[in-house]
Design a protein around this motif. Structure first.
Motif, PDB file in Angstrom:
ATOM      1  N   ARG A  25      65.625   3.584  61.847  1.00 25.32           N
ATOM      2  CA  ARG A  25      64.990   3.813  60.547  1.00 25.32           C
ATOM      3  C   ARG A  25      65.150   5.280  60.162  1.00 25.32           C
ATOM      4  NH1 ARG A  25      65.386  -0.581  60.630  1.00 25.32           N
ATOM      5  NH2 ARG A  25      63.989  -2.332  60.381  1.00 25.32           N
ATOM      6  N   PRO A  26      65.280   5.555  58.863  1.00 19.21           N
ATOM      7  CA  PRO A  26      65.338   6.967  58.460  1.00 19.21           C
ATOM      8  C   PRO A  26      64.038   7.662  58.878  1.00 19.21           C
ATOM      9  CG  PRO A  26      65.812   5.500  56.600  1.00 19.21           C
ATOM     10  CD  PRO A  26      65.316   4.638  57.716  1.00 19.21           C
ATOM     11  N   SER A  42      71.906   9.773  55.542  1.00 17.29           N
ATOM     12  CA  SER A  42      70.518   9.329  55.587  1.00 17.29           C
ATOM     13  C   SER A  42      70.229   8.365  54.432  1.00 17.29           C
ATOM     14  CB  SER A  42      69.611  10.559  55.520  1.00 17.29           C
ATOM     15  OG  SER A  42      68.279  10.154  55.437  1.00 17.29           O
ATOM     16  N   GLY A  92      69.152   4.370  54.707  1.00 16.51           N
ATOM     17  CA  GLY A  92      67.958   3.832  54.052  1.00 16.51           C
ATOM     18  C   GLY A  92      68.291   2.596  53.226  1.00 16.51           C
TER      19      GLY A  92
END
Lengths: 298, 362
Positions: B287-288, B309, B313
């Motif tokens: 997960r970011p 990033s 997402g």
């Protein structure tokens, strides 16, 4: 608007309708499908076989061939009672349910009526643009071919006369444009190239434009992609997965670009691209984004 | 590679697999992959498609298929893969040839304008003839497994409805009506029929009615043969040696369709094997996070790190949508198996691609 199944014809038709209405033209989107979707896209309940306003200056119409047939019969016989008699005859129902190309013909007849400046019912206001969300390639072509076929079979009489009207209407570039919707993938691109040729051969119509839907952003330059590739396992597991995800997204976008290039080389009409929307399902905001993009590019 | 619930388990020892689904979900590719996969498991298989856009030809790396099965070279396979692209008109003509009592009747039907349109029409006769060919090949018994790729449509059940509409069109009631009608509303017809006929004449014009009437008169002697055949085809669909698979995508609309399709098959008492969901975006564990962003920008700089990033997402969110829809599908279908096939890096349009797909299907 036609094209391979699953390319987003309905979404693109809705966006074109919205763009038309935004530019001040009274517009209607006529949807040829069993399941009505246009009204839902605009957050409204299904309305069926009638004109329903879904946005300012924009209406929708769900074109059910059964009801188009009934309307056509009433109009032909100029009598609701006679039409009712015929409609309730089992033999007639069987015949018209399967009569080859009849659904397509009456559907096209209703589209023609929606596009007339003088409407059949004088109380109905005319539309300046009628966007047709037509069936996928094979069935779409069959629909466009149906007037010519019926004009030939019927030779004289009311069916022949109307079929002749519709055929001329479809083939007149001043009144009708056939637009293909595609995705930037191998098979939809093949089918679009095929469609251009078949329209020419089977209907006598030139494709007007291709709209490529759901084009992924090309976020990374070649240098950047190389830099990502050269990392080769550097960083922690999270970083490696993030970089791998980015590289997959990049290679998909690159593959799409090459498909769009192939499409542009093979068809001799404008190819317009629409962005992939990152929302789970297309909503009204998404439609507005696509409509704005179309207004900019058309 | 084999999993407990691969497509091989859905098929078991069935002889006929019918792949249904709306357009653009990878139905043709999946059908071809199933036939190739079962051939790789030692069976002699044939995949039948009926497709104006020639997609199966694409899937198999062939440029053209005919109305006859052609063997597809499947290197290293222990079985045999055959493929056929159905020519609906030719199949229909062959049936007329089979059932016509004499040459004169056959020629009268084949040259009738209504027949020509009927046999050429995309909607209806393609589906009808696909079922016919399936039945014929099954009767001949030359294959261990037949895989039918149903014609493209928006509605997954069109292939069941359309043949029925068509067989009602050519059934004996239409015939009786038009046998009277050959006299265009006069003579032996009952009063009610005569009135009906004259109303129809007003709506359609006289030529069209005459052609229809000629068609039914010529077709007359064959309706029984066609009706009998239609009954056998229907019987094959409900046979315990047949299974229906629904091919779909993880989109919300497709999920609703799958549920509806399962319900319709139950109502029709047809054997439903399960659902294959294509192009499911695979879940991403990462997960970011601020720590990840720091590491990415440290390695790649602000600009490129930020882009990575952002992509992460987006892809996480898309995969979550698919996972949510898959869970929803499983809940709605109850015990029916669902197979999920991940979105593959490239398009599938050759044998190599089919085999890559089969890593996930089987």
């Amino acid at each position: 608007m036609t094209g391979k199944g699953g390319v987003g014809k309905t979404t693109v038709a809705a966006a074109i309708g919205l763009a038309g209405a935004d530019s001040g033209r009274r517009t209607i989107i006529a949807e040829v499908a069993e399941q009505e979707r246009i009204t839902g896209l605009f957050g409204q309940p299904a309305a069926g076989y009638r004109e329903t306003e879904v946005a300012d200056g924009l209406s929708a119409f769900s074109l059910n061939p059964e009801e188009a047939k009934e309307e056509w019969l009433r109009d032909q016989l100029r009598s609701g009672r006679l039409a009712g008699m015929l409609g309730s005859s089992r033999i007639f129902t069987y015949l018209t349910a399967a009569a080859p190309g009849l659904d397509e013909l009456v559907t096209l007849g209703k589209i023609w009526e929606l596009a007339q400046m003088e409407r059949r019912n004088k109380r109905d206001r005319p539309f300046e643009t009628c966007v047709v969300d037509a069936p996928a390639t094979g069935h779409g072509l069959a629909m466009l071919r149906s007037p010519r076929t019926y004009a030939e079979i019927a030779k004289v009489g009311p069916v022949a006369k109307h079929a002749g009207h519709f055929d001329r209407f479809i083939r007149d570039g001043r009144s009708t444009a056939v637009v293909a919707v595609a995705l930037a993938e191998e098979m939809p691109v093949n089918e679009t190239i095929d469609l251009q040729q078949r329209l020419r051969d089977e209907v006598g119509v030139e494709l007007a434009a291709v709209i490529v839907n759901a084009v992924l952003p090309e976020r990374y330059s070649n240098d950047e992609a190389e830099k990502l590739q050269s990392l080769d396992g550097q960083g922690g597991p999270a970083t490696r997965e993030a970089v791998a995800t980015a590289l997959i997204a990049h290679s998909r976008a690159r593959e799409q670009r090459s498909q769009i290039g192939r499409l542009r080389r093979a068809v001799d009409v404008p190819v317009i691209t629409l962005p992939f929307l990152l929302t789970p399902e297309v909503d009204l905001d998404g439609l507005r984004t696509l409509a704005a993009e179309l207004e900019r590019k058309l | 590679m084999s999993r407990a619930n691969g497509v091989g388990d859905l098929i078991g020892r069935k002889q006929v697999v019918i792949c249904a689904g709306s357009g653009g979900v990878g139905k043709t590719t999946t059908s071809a992959a199933i036939a190739a996969g079962m051939a790789d498991r030692g069976l002699k298989t044939a995949v039948l498609t009926i497709d104006p856009a020639r997609r199966l030809a694409n899937s198999l790396g062939l440029t053209e298929l005919g109305n006859e099965e052609a063997r597809v070279d499947l290197p290293g396979s222990s079985g045999e893969l055959w493929a056929m692209m159905l020519d609906a008109k030719r199949t229909f003509d062959e049936l007329v040839d089979t059932y016509a009592p004499d040459e004169q009747t056959r020629d009268a039907v084949l040259s009738n304008p209504i027949y020509r349109q009927l046999s050429n029409a995309v909607a209806g006769s393609q589906e009808y003839m696909a079922m016919e060919k399936l039945h014929e090949l099954h009767q001949e018994g030359r294959y261990d497994l037949l895989v039918l790729d149903t014609p493209p449509s928006r509605n997954a059940l069109d292939f069941l409805e359309a043949p029925r509409r068509l067989s009602r069109f050519i059934d004996s009631r239409s015939l009786r009506f038009f046998q009277g009608g050959s006299k265009l509303g006069l003579g032996i017809m009952g009063k009610g029929t005569g009135v009906l006929f004259s109303i129809m004449k007003r709506a359609t014009g006289v030529d069209l009615l005459r052609d229809l009437s000629d068609f039914f008169n010529a077709f007359g002697g064959m309706t029984e043969g066609f009706a009998e055949r239609a009954r056998r085809v229907e019987a094959l669909l409900g046979d315990s040696r047949t299974t229906f698979l629904l091919v779909t995508s993880p989109r919300e609309a497709s999920i609703q369709e799958a549920e509806w399709f399962a319900k319709r098959l139950r109502e029709e008492d047809l054997p439903f094997g399960g659902v294959i969901v294509n192009r499911v975006r695979e879940e991403i564990d990462t997960r970011p996070s601020p720590q990840l962003d720091t590491e990415l920008t440290g390695l790649l700089g602000d600009k490129l790190g930020g882009k990575v990033s952002q992509t992460l997402g987006e892809q996480v969110a898309l995969a979550e949508v698919d996972a949510h829809n898959m869970a929803d599908l499983k809940r709605r279908l109850g015990r029916k198996p669902t197979l999920s096939v991940p979105e593959l890096p490239g398009d599938v349009h050759d044998l190599e691609g089919l085999r890559a797909l089969n890593e996930h299907l089987f």
